[in-house]
Design a protein around this motif. Structure first.
Motif, PDB file in Angstrom:
ATOM      1  N   MET A   1      -3.054  10.486   7.307  1.00  0.00           N
ATOM      2  CA  MET A   1      -2.738   9.076   7.170  1.00  0.00           C
ATOM      3  C   MET A   1      -3.943   8.255   7.580  1.00  0.00           C
ATOM      4  N   HIS A   2      -4.268   7.259   6.806  1.00  0.00           N
ATOM      5  CA  HIS A   2      -5.400   6.395   7.106  1.00  0.00           C
ATOM      6  C   HIS A   2      -4.968   4.950   6.969  1.00  0.00           C
ATOM      7  N   LYS A   3      -5.603   4.079   7.712  1.00  0.00           N
ATOM      8  CA  LYS A   3      -5.397   2.650   7.527  1.00  0.00           C
ATOM      9  C   LYS A   3      -6.155   2.250   6.269  1.00  0.00           C
ATOM     10  N   SER A   4      -5.645   2.691   5.138  1.00  0.00           N
ATOM     11  CA  SER A   4      -6.418   2.625   3.909  1.00  0.00           C
ATOM     12  C   SER A   4      -6.155   1.380   3.091  1.00  0.00           C
ATOM     13  N   ASN A  86       2.994   3.825   4.095  1.00  0.00           N
ATOM     14  CA  ASN A  86       1.873   4.567   3.515  1.00  0.00           C
ATOM     15  C   ASN A  86       1.681   5.950   4.121  1.00  0.00           C
ATOM     16  N   ALA A  87       2.410   6.261   5.173  1.00  0.00           N
ATOM     17  CA  ALA A  87       2.293   7.603   5.751  1.00  0.00           C
ATOM     18  C   ALA A  87       3.432   7.826   6.735  1.00  0.00           C
ATOM     19  N   GLY A 104       1.449  -0.057   5.672  1.00  0.00           N
ATOM     20  CA  GLY A 104       0.166  -0.692   5.432  1.00  0.00           C
ATOM     21  C   GLY A 104       0.315  -1.977   4.640  1.00  0.00           C
ATOM     22  N   LEU A 105      -0.554  -2.934   4.915  1.00  0.00           N
ATOM     23  CA  LEU A 105      -0.571  -4.203   4.188  1.00  0.00           C
ATOM     24  C   LEU A 105      -1.366  -4.018   2.903  1.00  0.00           C
ATOM     25  N   ILE A 106      -0.732  -4.281   1.753  1.00  0.00           N
ATOM     26  CA  ILE A 106      -1.426  -4.114   0.477  1.00  0.00           C
ATOM     27  C   ILE A 106      -1.677  -5.444  -0.220  1.00  0.00           C
TER      28      ILE A 106
END
Length: 359
Positions: A1-4, A86-87, A104-106
């Motif tokens: 998981m990443h803050k992607s 997201n994860a 996550g904010l998209i």
């Protein structure tokens, strides 16, 4: 998981930073708040050291929820920005009794803004099933799973970065506040969940701040008023008449039913259990007395404030009447006048009236 999920405007923010036109602040705070019996919301607020303007832009954002194993939710609703799970990492060895769910904010639409002294709701979701034993936002750098690299090679944590164009300042996530505001438990069984009673979310009763005492069944539900009266507008009885009874009535507002009512006639104290508002109490005093309520206790042992008791009810007893001298027989000629006399005493209230009868 990443803050992607990095919002494209972050490129612009980095440009401003590179130009040295701003100062950086880690002063945005997150909260997980119970909104009703089954709904939680994630909020952001600025701390007291900054006064953001409306001319802000968000660069990146992530919220990581730490939940018991197998936790599920429904009804995920975006309020400010578009957030997406997201994860999820379930039961990592660093903390095997917990699952880590990251959002996550998209997109920054609707736009996220923060104002001094206010909270901004980012998103909300509903629980499925019973209240979990705990639910909280991850504490960056402290949580055992947020020691990088971790077993999942992921990047959990909370994040929100903003640039304020008018103040020429960066704002970033710093910490969580109100850690107990999530609680859907009811430690005193009063029907008001802890997270709704505990206004400042610190997990304890703060007088003058919290809505009510989260672990006291008498707050906010308690006996508010109790009024004593006599039934049917009739408060006079005859002494010695077993069929003549006065009835007191107690009207109670608030608290947990049934009640225990304790009353007195000034000398004797009597208790009536399993009492409901509007019930009557039969009394047959032998002398005139004043009745008052001593106290009312509800089924959670919550005691009424004495200042909330109303009613001082007199029950008037007339008699008993005793004859101390009876009339005596008189022999008299027809047409002549004669007289009879009688003496009587009244041990109770009322005025004596005599009614003569010829046999």
């Amino acid at each position: 998981m990443h803050k992607s999920y990095i919002y494209p405007k972050l490129i612009l923010l980095v440009t401003f930073l590179a130009l040295g036109l701003s100062s950086a602040h880690a002063q945005l705070e997150f909260k997980l708040q119970l909104m009703d019996d089954t709904t939680w919301g994630v909020y952001v607020r600025p701390d007291t050291t900054i006064t953001p303007t409306d001319s802000t832009e968000v660069g990146s954002g992530q919220v990581t929820l730490v939940a018991p194993n197998g936790f599920t939710y429904s009804g995920f609703t975006n309020v400010k920005g578009i957030w997406l799970e997201n994860a999820r990492v379930n039961a990592p060895p660093e903390n095997s009794s917990r699952d880590y769910i990251s959002f996550g904010l998209i997109s920054n639409v609707p736009k996220i803004t923060v104002q001094a002294g206010s909270e901004t709701l980012l998103f909300k979701f509903n629980r499925v099933g019973s209240c979990p034993d705990s639910l909280y936002l991850i504490e960056n750098g402290v949580d055992p799973f947020d020691q990088l690299p971790n077993s999942a090679n992921s990047n959990p944590g909370n994040d929100l970065s903003m640039y304020d164009f008018l103040n020429s300042a960066f704002y970033n996530y710093s910490r969580n506040y109100a850690p107990s505001a999530w609680s859907c438990h009811d430690c005193d069984g009063d029907g008001f969940l802890n997270g709704l009673e505990d206004t400042n979310g610190d997990g304890s009763w703060t007088v003058g701040v919290d809505t009510s005492n989260l672990c006291n069944p008498c707050d906010p539900i308690h006996v508010e008023t109790a009024t004593l009266d006599y039934l049917g507008g009739y408060n006079t009885i005859c002494a010695g008449d077993l069929g003549d009874t006065a009835y007191l009535v107690v009207t109670i507002e608030g608290g947990w039913v049934p009640y225990t009512v304790i009353y007195t006639d000034g000398t004797n104290v009597d208790t009536v259990a399993n009492f409901h508002s509007g019930d009557s109490i039969a009394v047959v005093p032998t002398t005139s007395l004043n009745y008052t309520l001593s106290t009312v206790i509800d089924s959670f042992n919550c005691v009424i404030n004495p200042d909330s008791i109303v009613g001082n009810i007199p029950i008037i007893v007339e008699g008993p009447i005793s004859f101390t001298a009876d009339p005596v027989d008189v022999t008299e000629c027809s047409g002549n006048a004669t007289s009879f006399s009688v003496s009587a005493t009244n041990a109770g209230a009322g005025t004596l009236y005599y009614n003569w009868q010829v046999n």
